[in-house]
Design an enzyme around this catalytic site. Structure first.
Site, PDB file in Angstrom:
ATOM      1  N   TRP A  18     -67.799  61.838  45.477  1.00  0.00           N
ATOM      2  CA  TRP A  18     -67.469  62.459  46.751  1.00  0.00           C
ATOM      3  C   TRP A  18     -68.007  63.889  46.765  1.00  0.00           C
ATOM      4  O   TRP A  18     -67.791  64.634  45.798  1.00  0.00           O
ATOM      5  CB  TRP A  18     -65.955  62.465  46.955  1.00  0.00           C
ATOM      6  N   HIS A  48     -61.043  59.591  41.470  1.00  0.00           N
ATOM      7  CA  HIS A  48     -61.548  58.749  42.569  1.00  0.00           C
ATOM      8  C   HIS A  48     -63.038  58.482  42.404  1.00  0.00           C
ATOM      9  O   HIS A  48     -63.832  58.664  43.315  1.00  0.00           O
ATOM     10  CB  HIS A  48     -61.250  59.414  43.911  1.00  0.00           C
ATOM     11  N   HIS A  52     -61.965  52.249  42.384  1.00  0.00           N
ATOM     12  CA  HIS A  52     -60.718  52.952  42.071  1.00  0.00           C
ATOM     13  C   HIS A  52     -59.636  52.600  43.081  1.00  0.00           C
ATOM     14  O   HIS A  52     -59.908  52.041  44.147  1.00  0.00           O
ATOM     15  CB  HIS A  52     -60.944  54.459  42.057  1.00  0.00           C
ATOM     16  N   ASP A  54     -56.161  54.196  45.222  1.00  0.00           N
ATOM     17  CA  ASP A  54     -55.482  55.403  45.703  1.00  0.00           C
ATOM     18  C   ASP A  54     -53.980  55.209  45.593  1.00  0.00           C
ATOM     19  O   ASP A  54     -53.466  54.136  45.917  1.00  0.00           O
ATOM     20  CB  ASP A  54     -55.803  55.666  47.178  1.00  0.00           C
ATOM     21  N   HIS A  58     -52.213  60.844  46.984  1.00  0.00           N
ATOM     22  CA  HIS A  58     -53.563  61.285  47.348  1.00  0.00           C
ATOM     23  C   HIS A  58     -53.570  61.929  48.737  1.00  0.00           C
ATOM     24  O   HIS A  58     -54.323  62.879  48.983  1.00  0.00           O
ATOM     25  CB  HIS A  58     -54.505  60.073  47.302  1.00  0.00           C
ATOM     26  N   HIS A 159     -55.812  55.557  55.853  1.00  0.00           N
ATOM     27  CA  HIS A 159     -54.929  55.687  54.692  1.00  0.00           C
ATOM     28  C   HIS A 159     -53.462  55.668  55.118  1.00  0.00           C
ATOM     29  O   HIS A 159     -52.635  54.943  54.538  1.00  0.00           O
ATOM     30  CB  HIS A 159     -55.214  56.990  53.941  1.00  0.00           C
ATOM     31  N   GLU A 171     -60.781  50.811  46.501  1.00  0.00           N
ATOM     32  CA  GLU A 171     -62.043  51.224  47.115  1.00  0.00           C
ATOM     33  C   GLU A 171     -63.222  51.032  46.164  1.00  0.00           C
ATOM     34  O   GLU A 171     -63.061  50.999  44.944  1.00  0.00           O
ATOM     35  CB  GLU A 171     -61.952  52.693  47.556  1.00  0.00           C
TER      36      GLU A 171
END
Length: 212
Positions: A18, A48, A52, A54, A58, A159, A171
């Site tokens: 990210w 992440h 992975h 969440d 998060h 989310h 994800e």
């Protein structure tokens, strides 16, 4: 004997991360020549990275951490579907698959599986899509994208909608090589007590009697 299919992104030093987050780095910190007996590896990473899960922490300060999560959600029957013709994972996309029930749902989108490239855009999970999953009995959803919200999103509507419908988030699963159908899923997070997420090794195998 039916073999397990690895749907995880390999964690390499070239894996996309990210923007602004910690990249994944592995090094052999101590060699066998230095220790006299063993090689010892060291990793630096975001929670992440790659494939992975969440935890609610998060995106919610008072949310559950990884070790608070129900481990049974990450193991069991799942259904793989392809909604790549749709721009979002919404109620219309899900209804097109004529599902009746699915406790775990893995979703292939139009985004190609490319672990070394972080996408500019992703097909998001919409609030009405999350609500429809709830009607189907979904307890965990997995997507082949790095987020279930748009990359630029700050409100993270997907989310929050999944959390409000008690649906766990997985994800970056790799589904380009997987046919639609019924499988067994194992995608266990590491027991990181305070963490807001965790890399997983996600694997599936066709359920006995499925037509593959």
């Amino acid at each position: 004997m039916t073999k397990w299919i690895d749907i995880s992104q390999p964690l390499t030093n070239s894996i996309a991360h990210w923007p602004g987050d910690t990249s994944f780095q592995y090094e052999t910190a101590l060699t066998k020549e230095e220790t006299g007996s063993v090689n010892i590896g060291r990793i630096t990473t975001s929670a992440h990275i790659g494939t992975h899960v969440d935890a609610p922490f998060h995106f919610l300060n008072d949310g559950k951490r990884i070790l608070d999560m129900d481990i049974d959600r990450y193991i069991g029957p799942c259904k793989v579907i392809d909604v790549s013709e749709f721009p979002a994972i919404d109620e219309a996309a899900l209804k097109s698959k004529q599902l009746t029930q699915a406790e775990r749902l893995l979703i292939r989108t139009s985004l190609p599986n490319n672990p070394e490239r972080f996408p500019d855009e992703v097909p998001p999970v919409t609030p009405d899509g999350a609500a429809y999953m709830k009607k189907l009995g979904v307890k965990l959803v997995g997507v082949d994208t790095p987020s279930i919200d748009p990359v630029t999103s700050k409100d993270l509507a997907g989310h929050h909608a999944l959390h409000e419908n008690d649906i766990y988030i997985l994800e970056n699963v790799m589904l380009d090589h997987v046919e639609e159908g019924d499988y067994e899923l194992v995608a266990l997070p590491l027991p990181l007590k305070e963490a807001d997420g965790s890399p997983v090794r996600a694997v599936i195998k066709p359920l006995e009697g499925d037509s593959k």
